[in-house]
Design an enzyme around this catalytic site. Structure first.
Site, PDB file in Angstrom:
ATOM      1  N   HIS A 296       0.855  -1.427  -0.003  1.00 34.71           N
ATOM      2  CA  HIS A 296      -0.045  -0.126  -0.076  1.00 34.71           C
ATOM      3  C   HIS A 296       0.784   1.451  -0.024  1.00 34.71           C
ATOM      4  O   HIS A 296       1.826   1.174   0.703  1.00 34.71           O
ATOM      5  CB  HIS A 296      -1.215   0.066   1.025  1.00 34.71           C
ATOM      6  N   ASP A 308       6.306   1.017   6.815  1.00 35.75           N
ATOM      7  CA  ASP A 308       4.830   0.942   6.607  1.00 35.75           C
ATOM      8  C   ASP A 308       4.227   1.836   5.536  1.00 35.75           C
ATOM      9  O   ASP A 308       3.737   2.595   5.953  1.00 35.75           O
ATOM     10  CB  ASP A 308       4.181   0.823   7.903  1.00 35.75           C
ATOM     11  N   GLU A 342      -5.114   2.089   2.812  1.00 29.83           N
ATOM     12  CA  GLU A 342      -5.113   0.876   3.457  1.00 29.83           C
ATOM     13  C   GLU A 342      -5.487   1.414   5.168  1.00 29.83           C
ATOM     14  O   GLU A 342      -5.856   0.585   5.955  1.00 29.83           O
ATOM     15  CB  GLU A 342      -3.825   0.280   3.240  1.00 29.83           C
ATOM     16  N   GLU A 343      -4.453   2.210   5.427  1.00 22.37           N
ATOM     17  CA  GLU A 343      -4.588   2.400   6.822  1.00 22.37           C
ATOM     18  C   GLU A 343      -5.887   2.861   7.710  1.00 22.37           C
ATOM     19  O   GLU A 343      -5.909   2.792   8.802  1.00 22.37           O
ATOM     20  CB  GLU A 343      -3.561   3.538   7.082  1.00 22.37           C
ATOM     21  N   ASP A 370       3.432  -6.092   3.744  1.00 19.28           N
ATOM     22  CA  ASP A 370       2.797  -5.183   4.459  1.00 19.28           C
ATOM     23  C   ASP A 370       3.323  -5.248   6.169  1.00 19.28           C
ATOM     24  O   ASP A 370       2.544  -4.700   7.145  1.00 19.28           O
ATOM     25  CB  ASP A 370       1.402  -4.962   4.660  1.00 19.28           C
ATOM     26  N   HIS A 441       3.825   2.846  12.968  1.00 19.67           N
ATOM     27  CA  HIS A 441       2.648   3.656  13.253  1.00 19.67           C
ATOM     28  C   HIS A 441       3.067   5.018  14.133  1.00 19.67           C
ATOM     29  O   HIS A 441       2.339   5.460  15.122  1.00 19.67           O
ATOM     30  CB  HIS A 441       1.178   3.358  13.758  1.00 19.67           C
TER      31      HIS A 441
END
Length: 479
Positions: A296, A308, A342-343, A370, A441
């Protein structure tokens, strides 16, 4: 005396032999051996790809492509940084990836528009007012509503898990800030406290919810992530705090010390138009059949999205590029997909599955990276036992780079689970990502997490696996 020395000598030899056995390198059994797969009908054909695997690995690890994936990822990350869903910078980064593919003479490119969430973080701060004044680091969770301008001031009540919350009375929770302080077991088990905390707490009358960051390790780093509000429940502000501050509040509350916080959080939420990006290298015999590699392109608004999912994005960009450069054209089409949004809920993947639902029978196999691009270990595979046996046979070709392990996983990667849940076989990259959730994140997701040699290995592995699956005589079976 002589007899004693002989016995001593023999004991020493036996001891040394046993030590040598314990520490000797033993060949790990492959998935095919462990599961007693009968691969006689295709094992010879798969083994014939050994030279192709070696050519790809050599080209990427020591040849002209050495360091290329890392170099291009670094340029991308340095140029765009974070790429939140719905943002202008995300759309510019998509345009950039399209041009990067065209620069490699990959021109069969399609974009598909998707309506995506656009949540923008504003000012955020938490101040502990009692028992002493202290600033508390936080990151609001995706889609969180705002507090009033003056913030929310309330006492904190702490719960280990949802069961403890359910056992509490509404009067005990009403008007308070709920802190969920679960022990991190693994991401899959613990992440529910991030995604559901606000809804669960609001149902009991809480005015805000906080969650211990979903990570096993912290250097005072809060971790953001997505959450959802259930229908019919009051939407309350929600955020993640550091492990250190969660522990502090827990200790104080356990001593019956009242903890009072003021939370101020501002954000906006609307929708925008984004795009999934599809890059095809058409198959020579069965062009309608697809082997998909993917990652992604969006990221959270903190960090740089290097890990990520910049790494997964770029090994999925690299696969068709490497095959094009080496003039390797498989029988089936290889499609690279750069998922958007995606997130904030796998939005791009759901849109793709809906749009292409009538064509899903043509997806032979789907892959996504991912969960980091550290040293590749193999694949996490969803599918039938027969499918796993075939993939296990293919993975035997990667023993020399330590990437021959097959993990059975019905949810092998984030976006593609939307598709594997419909019966399509697929796999996620299984890699040495023990530290992945240290940076996940957070502001720590930068190029410093990426290793050029490991990224090369991932790119070579990803490319070679996709090529073999796309070129072997038979489709990967669904039953």
């Amino acid at each position: 005396m002589f007899t004693t020395n002989i016995y001593t000598y023999l004991y020493v030899l036996l001891f040394l032999y046993l030590i040598a056995q314990v520490h000797s390198a033993k060949k790990k059994k492959s998935y095919v051996e462990l599961k007693a797969c009968d691969n006689s009908e295709f094992a010879e054909e798969i083994a014939s790809y050994d030279s192709v695997v070696q050519d790809i690995v050599d080209y990427v690890r020591t040849g002209p492509f050495k360091g290329k994936t890392y170099e291009e990822l670094a340029k991308f990350v340095d140029t765009f940084g974070a790429r939140p869903s719905g943002s202008e910078v995300l759309e510019k980064s998509i345009d950039y990836m399209i041009q990067l593919a065209r620069n490699e003479d990959l021109n069969d490119i399609t974009t598909e528009e998707v309506e995506v969430p656009h949540w923008v973080r504003g000012e955020e701060n938490i101040t502990m007012l009692e028992p002493r004044v202290k600033n508390i680091a936080l990151l609001g969770l995706g889609r969180s509503v705002s507090t009033p301008p003056e913030g929310i001031t309330a006492e904190v009540i702490v719960f280990n898990d949802f069961d403890e919350l359910e056992n509490a009375t509404n009067d005990e929770v009403a008007g308070k800030i709920v802190l969920f302080d679960p022990e991190f077991t693994n991401y899959g088990e613990t992440v529910v406290y991030r995604s559901q905390s606000a809804t669960k707490a609001a149902a009991k009358g809480a005015v805000a919810s906080l969650v211990r960051s979903i990570t096993p390790f912290s250097i005072y780093t809060p971790h953001t992530g997505s959450q959802v509000y259930d229908d019919g429940v009051n939407k309350i502000p929600t955020a993640a705090i550091t492990l250190e501050d969660a522990d502090l509040i827990r200790r104080l509350v356990d001593r019956d010390v009242k903890v009072k916080l003021n939370i101020k959080m501002q954000s906006t939420f609307d929708t925008k138009t984004s795009r999934n990006t599809l890059i095809d290298v058409k198959g020579t015999v069965l062009p309608e059949k697809l082997v998909i590699v993917s990652g992604h392109i969006d990221s959270w608004d903190v960090g740089q999205g290097a890990m990520d999912d910049g790494g997964g994005l770029f090994i999925s960009w690299a696969a068709p590029v490497i095959l094009k450069r080496l003039n390797l054209r498989p029988k089936r089409t290889i499609r690279s997909i750069f998922w958007t949004a995606e997130e904030l809920g796998l939005v791009g993947a759901y849109a793709y599955e809906k749009k292409h639902r009538n064509e899903s029978d043509n997806i032979n196999f789907i892959m996504e990276s991912d969960e980091g691009t550290f040293a590749p270990l193999g694949l996490a595979v969803a599918g039938s036992q027969k499918a796993r046996c075939i993939i296990g046979e293919i993975l035997k070709l990667f023993e020399s780079i330590g990437a021959s392990e097959l993990v059975e996983d019905d949810s092998p990667a984030s976006d593609i689970t939307v598709i594997t849940d419909t019966g399509v076989p697929g796999a996620g990259l299984h890699n040495a990502n023990e530290k992945y959730f240290w940076y996940h994140h957070t502001d720590g997701d930068t190029m410093n997490v990426e290793d050029p040699d490991e990224l090369d290995l991932c790119a070579a592995f990803w490319t070679a696996v996709a090529y073999i699956i796309a070129d072997i005589s038979d489709d990967i079976p669904r039953a």
